[in-house]
Design an enzyme around this catalytic site. Structure first.
Site, PDB file in Angstrom:
ATOM      1  N   VAL A  38       0.865  -1.181   0.000  1.00 42.02           N
ATOM      2  CA  VAL A  38       0.000   0.000   0.000  1.00 42.02           C
ATOM      3  C   VAL A  38       0.905   1.235   0.000  1.00 42.02           C
ATOM      4  O   VAL A  38       1.693   1.423   0.926  1.00 42.02           O
ATOM      5  CB  VAL A  38      -0.905   0.010   1.255  1.00 42.02           C
ATOM      6  CG1 VAL A  38      -1.769   1.263   1.282  1.00 42.02           C
ATOM      7  CG2 VAL A  38      -1.772  -1.241   1.294  1.00 42.02           C
ATOM      8  N   ASP A  39       0.821   2.056  -1.043  1.00 39.82           N
ATOM      9  CA  ASP A  39       1.711   3.222  -1.092  1.00 39.82           C
ATOM     10  C   ASP A  39       1.113   4.388  -0.293  1.00 39.82           C
ATOM     11  O   ASP A  39       0.007   4.296   0.243  1.00 39.82           O
ATOM     12  CB  ASP A  39       2.062   3.600  -2.533  1.00 39.82           C
ATOM     13  CG  ASP A  39       0.858   4.125  -3.312  1.00 39.82           C
ATOM     14  OD1 ASP A  39      -0.166   4.489  -2.689  1.00 39.82           O
ATOM     15  OD2 ASP A  39       0.953   4.174  -4.545  1.00 39.82           O
ATOM     16  N   SER A  40       1.869   5.482  -0.213  1.00 35.66           N
ATOM     17  CA  SER A  40       1.488   6.558   0.706  1.00 35.66           C
ATOM     18  C   SER A  40       0.144   7.195   0.327  1.00 35.66           C
ATOM     19  O   SER A  40      -0.658   7.525   1.204  1.00 35.66           O
ATOM     20  CB  SER A  40       2.582   7.618   0.759  1.00 35.66           C
ATOM     21  OG  SER A  40       2.758   8.184  -0.526  1.00 35.66           O
TER      22      SER A  40
ATOM     23  N   ARG B  69      -6.794   5.590 -10.009  1.00 30.22           N
ATOM     24  CA  ARG B  69      -5.689   6.560  -9.990  1.00 30.22           C
ATOM     25  C   ARG B  69      -5.520   7.260 -11.317  1.00 30.22           C
ATOM     26  O   ARG B  69      -4.581   8.025 -11.497  1.00 30.22           O
ATOM     27  CB  ARG B  69      -4.382   5.828  -9.688  1.00 30.22           C
ATOM     28  CG  ARG B  69      -4.402   5.140  -8.384  1.00 30.22           C
ATOM     29  CD  ARG B  69      -3.238   4.177  -8.290  1.00 30.22           C
ATOM     30  NE  ARG B  69      -3.039   3.930  -6.879  1.00 30.22           N
ATOM     31  CZ  ARG B  69      -1.927   4.228  -6.226  1.00 30.22           C
ATOM     32  NH1 ARG B  69      -0.896   4.721  -6.850  1.00 30.22           N
ATOM     33  NH2 ARG B  69      -1.838   4.018  -4.946  1.00 30.22           N
TER      34      ARG B  69
END
Lengths: 80, 408
Positions: A38-40, B69
């Site tokens: 899980v990235d920031s 995203r």
């Protein structure tokens, strides 16, 4: 009052939705960044979703202490 | 004229006519329209209720978490670029990524994200705004994502010249390879802003067709009944490669990008120069850059968007810069106007016209404008030997880009 298991499973749902983490991989000992990838930016989304789901406030300066799923479960258990 | 030859070795697209280049090209040759009545609820409140929506939604191609995203314009840029990359076979060829650059633009950029996140901000406050908002809306986002996906390390460039963006991306790609800064450039354009705000803005300029009851007939360049362009979404990508590099690896070569000409009108923010002076200079420069003369240009894929003013100005320009002999067409009659992606998609159509010796049709040209005195491939595709062809793109702000492609 949710149990630790219930909180873990709630976090697993959020992690799947936000970051595509397999719910079977989510366990208290797992690190968000190292084990679950899980990235920031995704972590920010996880925190916001967890606040809503569990009715807690997780301040930004607290987020850095939540290294593992277990850390998050403990924080939510103590504050919700 | 440059002594560095640049060729096209890969094509990719997702458009209102198809989810890839082959299906899009088949639809063009068959004269199919990609325009339909919008099924979106907001459309009923607006004067324009039609558009050219993607045939294949990007969510069918890109997995759900990744889509969270990506702005829609970024997602389809990635889809088109990956298709072009695979088509060129460069991964297998082991290209040095320090010799790979990206030149990819959008006319409007991540406006869908901007507007959707602003709704969230207004309704729910700061906390609910996505942390991905900025990389989703920034205008270099599509180029940057393509660069990351392909690990391009020779520079990632994003240009914005409204409806000339896709063509300017090709021109910059040509310059990059000629100057020796890269051996390969993935160049393209993307646009995905089917949303009530851009619709309202363009509609209030009276720039869009309101032929709401006959969507497939709404885009009708050069026809007397034309009443504005049809808003479309899509992306196109082309792999440009130094010719000796392509030949050394035995690549399949579609065509040469032989020349480009860029000029600016210095005239008006939205109105094209009625005498097409900037367009004439761009076409003339492109032909000279290719080492050709007007007589060599057999076919023009025109900018012609189906607006009352713009379409006929370009006719004046083609006659002045090239002559009366080329067979011209406007594939926007089928695809709608893809704004920043238009020059990319229409470059692909021009390249395939050369390859297949066929000019795709201009549909809906039922009652040609009295001043239309050039040979248009109306209604049906036309077989034609095409050693060299031009693609024109003009954009709000007075941007003019002409590209010359030749048979490899």
């Amino acid at each position: 009052m949710a149990t630790r298991e219930e909180i873990t499973s709630g976090l697993a749902e959020i992690l799947e939705e936000v970051a595509g983490v397999n719910p079977d991989d989510v366990a208290e000992g797992k690190s968000f960044t190292d084990d679950l990838d899980v990235d920031s930016l995704s972590m920010v989304e996880v925190v916001v979703a967890a606040e809503e789901k569990f009715g807690v406030k997780i301040p930004d300066n607290e987020v850095q202490n939540l290294k593992t799923v277990g850390d998050a479960v403990s924080y939510i258990e103590a504050n919700h | 004229m440059s002594n560095v030859d640049v060729v096209v070795t890969g094509l990719g697209a997702t458009t209102p006519l198809g989810g890839d280049v082959a299906s899009t090209w088949d639809a063009m040759l068959a004269g199919r329209s990609g325009v339909s009545r919008l099924t979106l609820e907001w459309a009923e409140q607006l004067t324009v209720k039609i558009g050219a929506q993607l045939k294949v939604d990007p969510s069918e191609v890109i997995e759900r978490v990744r889509m969270r995203r990506l702005d829609r314009s970024e997602a389809i840029a990635l889809i088109a670029a990956k298709q072009a990359w695979a088509d060129a076979g460069l991964e297998e060829a082991g290209l040095d990524k320090e010799r790979l650059a990206v030149s990819f633009g959008s006319g409007i950029g991540g406006a869908l994200t901007l507007l959707n996140q602003d709704d969230i901000l207004e309704e729910s406050g700061q906390r609910k705004v996505s942390p991905h908002t900025v990389p989703m809306l920034m205008p270099n986002g599509p180029a940057a994502w393509v660069g990351i996906e392909l690990q391009a390390r020779a520079g990632v460039h994003a240009m914005a010249s409204a409806c000339a963006t896709g063509a300017e991306a090709m021109s910059l790609g040509l310059d990059i390879i000629r100057s020796g800064r890269a051996d390969v450039v993935v160049a393209g354009g993307t646009e995905a802003v089917i949303h009530p705000l851009p619709y309202a803005g363009f509609a209030n300029m009276r720039a869009m067709s309101t032929r709401n009851d006959e969507p497939e007939k709404a885009s009708r360049p050069w026809d007397k009944g034309r009443d504005g362009f049809v808003f479309g979404e899509g992306a196109g990508a082309i792999v440009l490669e130094r010719a000796d590099h392509a030949k050394a690896r035995g690549a399949r070569i579609y065509a040469r990008l032989a020349g480009a000409g860029i000029t600016s009108d210095g005239f008006d923010i939205v109105q094209p120069d009625p005498e097409c002076k900037g367009g004439i200079r761009a076409m003339t420069k492109a032909i000279r850059d290719a080492g050709l003369t007007g007589a060599d240009i057999a076919h023009v894929n025109a900018h012609a968007t189906s607006t009352p003013a713009g379409d006929m100005g370009e006719i004046i320009g083609i006659k002045a810069a090239i002559g009366t002999h080329p067979v011209i067409t406007s594939t926007k009659s089928m695809s709608g106007h893809l704004l920043g992606a238009a020059g990319a998609l229409e470059s692909i159509a021009t390249i395939l016209a050369i390859r297949d010796s066929v000019v795709p049709p201009t549909i809906n040209l039922d009652d040609p404008d009295d001043k239309l005195d050039l040979d248009v491939a109306a209604h049906k595709a036309r077989q034609l030997d095409i050693p060299a062809a031009m693609n024109n793109s003009f954009g709000f702000g007075g941007h003019n880009v002409a590209l010359v492609f030749t048979r490899a």
